[in-house]
Design an enzyme around this catalytic site. Structure first.
Site, short mmCIF file in Angstrom:
data_model
loop_
_atom_site.label_atom_id
_atom_site.label_comp_id
_atom_site.label_asym_id
_atom_site.label_seq_id
_atom_site.Cartn_x
_atom_site.Cartn_y
_atom_site.Cartn_z
N ASP A 95 -40.74 -33.38 -57.96
CA ASP A 95 -40.32 -32.39 -57.01
C ASP A 95 -38.76 -32.27 -56.82
OD1 ASP A 95 -42.67 -30.74 -56.55
OD2 ASP A 95 -43.14 -31.90 -54.57
N TYR A 125 -47.49 -21.16 -55.95
CA TYR A 125 -46.80 -20.65 -54.63
C TYR A 125 -46.81 -19.33 -54.62
CZ TYR A 125 -44.91 -25.25 -53.03
OH TYR A 125 -44.69 -26.47 -52.77
#
EC number: 3.2.1.18
Length: 449
Positions: free
Chosen positions: A131, A382
């Site tokens: 990330d 997402y």
């Protein structure tokens, strides 16, 4: 006339002809030079006028996005864009990305995304499941286009980000740095205007979707602190890229991450991710003075992932399968709510939109509309909200829209990389259709073999 006289006569004629031709050539060259000089002079004289016209057009194009209208009434969702970036990236130069989102000015909509400083099907795509790295940057491209080095604009160095347009310029928020001391860099019209330092020294992070602008002010929500326990949450008000006010939420037992925010009738509503202990989504709404209210979506149609099967909801956190989560969104309409969610209860696959006519305030699991977006057999990821202002659409209301990330690669598939494409939809009050719009790329790629 004897031969010598003939030769002299012919020679004289040729000489005269040559002289005339030479004079004509010289005259032609002088004419071209004079014409070029006049043309160049006119160009120099007209440049200030041209610049003035350009600046005037730019000034006319600048407006203040009021955000005072209500959300448009809708009965479903029409497909707006699909970039097919993974499919195209098998042979083309396409960025490895995650966390794409869409934001619109009064003139255009753009897709923003966090790159990994690498291209698909290239050696630098190895390990991009991570990330946070110093190579991640926020970039943008026209909505619906695959993000590539040829159509993308650099915005900020960031592993967490947000962006929005106030009607005059783009505001970008890019967070980068170490987990124990990251800094958010605010840019307005591409120029650094302010910074926000991590105040809990525990992974400062923001929305991964657009901030919201009302009457020239823009608003965002940030989190600092544990992802699996009580953290600190702040709302920031910004004007022309500078923080003018902030407030820390008094929200014990609440957990806000990756909020999806939108303006509605002059106020802001944010629907977020509870990564600590809620399988329903927390919300915060506030006015332009940052006076706020907090709660959880009460519906028994649960919006997070993982989550339990639909049942009896709660206006507080629903703890069953409440740990972990995924970024998502909802749109409030009075006591009703449009809920976007994965189809699977335990993996990031499938996507659907559900209309619960009393789900904002009531805990039952009944609903009246379900629209399929992605089949449960295909990966999603997402999702988040964005809006189109009346200044863009010509409507007298704010059009609600959403995007869905379609994650491919690691950790679920046998590749060396993780990336995604995206689709988006906007609310309409006319005919719509449910279907499946998956990513559709065939994996693995050459680099993975």
């Amino acid at each position: 006339m004897n031969p010598n006289q003939k030769i002299i006569t012919i020679g004289s004629i040729c000489m005269v002809t040559g002289i005339v031709s030479l004079m004509l050539q010289i005259g032609n060259m002088i004419s071209i030079w004079v014409s070029h000089s006049i043309h160049t002079g006119n160009q120099h004289q007209s440049e200030p006028i041209s610049n003035t016209n350009f600046l005037t057009e730019k000034a006319v194009a600048s407006v203040k996005l009021a955000g005072n209208s209500s959300l448009c009434p809708i009965n479903g969702w029409a497909v707006y864009s699909k970039d097919n970036s993974i499919r195209i990236g098998s042979k083309g130069d396409v960025f490895v990305i995650r966390e794409p989102f869409i934001s619109c000015s009064h003139l255009e909509c753009r897709t923003f995304f966090l790159t990994q400083g690498a291209l698909l099907n290239d050696k630098h795509s190895n390990g991009t499941v991570k990330d946070r790295s110093p190579h991640r940057t926020l970039m943008s491209c026209p909505v619906g286009e695959a993000p590539s080095p040829y159509n993308s604009r650099f915005e900020s160095v960031a592993w967490s980000a947000s962006a929005c347009h106030d009607g005059t310029s783009w505001l970008t928020i890019g967070i980068s740095g170490p987990d124990n001391g990251a800094v958010a860099v605010l840019k307005y019209n591409g120029i650094i205007t302010d910074t926000i330092k991590s105040w809990r020294n525990n992974i400062l992070r923001t929305q991964e979707s657009e901030c919201a602008c009302v009457n020239g002010s823009c608003f965002t929500v940030m989190t600092d602190g544990p992802s699996n326990g009580q953290a600190s949450h702040k709302i920031f008000k910004m004007e022309k890229g500078k923080v003018v006010k902030s407030v820390e939420l008094d929200a014990p037992n609440y957990h806000y991450e990756e909020c999806s925010c939108y303006p509605n009738a002059g106020e802001i509503t944010c629907v977020c991710r509870d990564n600590w202990h809620g399988s329903n989504r927390p919300w915060v709404s506030f006015n332009q003075n940052l006076e706020y209210q907090i709660g959880y979506i009460c519906s028994g149609v649960f919006g997070d992932n993982p989550r339990p099967n639909d049942g009896t909801g709660s206006c507080g956190p629903v703890s069953s399968n409440g740990a972990y989560g995924v970024k998502g969104f909802s749109f409030k309409y009075g006591n009703g709510v449009w809920i976007g969610r994965t189809k699977s209860t335990n993996s990031r696959s499938g996507f659907e939109m559900i209309w619960d006519p009393n789900g904002w305030t009531e805990t039952d699991s009944s609903f009246s509309v379900k629209q399929d977006i992605v089949a449960i057999t295909d990966w999603s990821g997402y999702s988040g909200s964005f809006v189109q202002h009346p200044e863009l659409t010509g409507l007298d209301c704010i059009r609600p829209c959403f995007w869905v990330e379609l994650i491919r690669g690691r950790p679920k598939e046998s590749t060396i990389w993780t990336s995604g494409s995206s689709i988006s939809f906007c609310g309409v009050n006319s005919d719509t259709v449910g279907w499946s719009w998956p990513d559709g790329a065939e994996l693995p790629f050459t680099i993975d073999k």
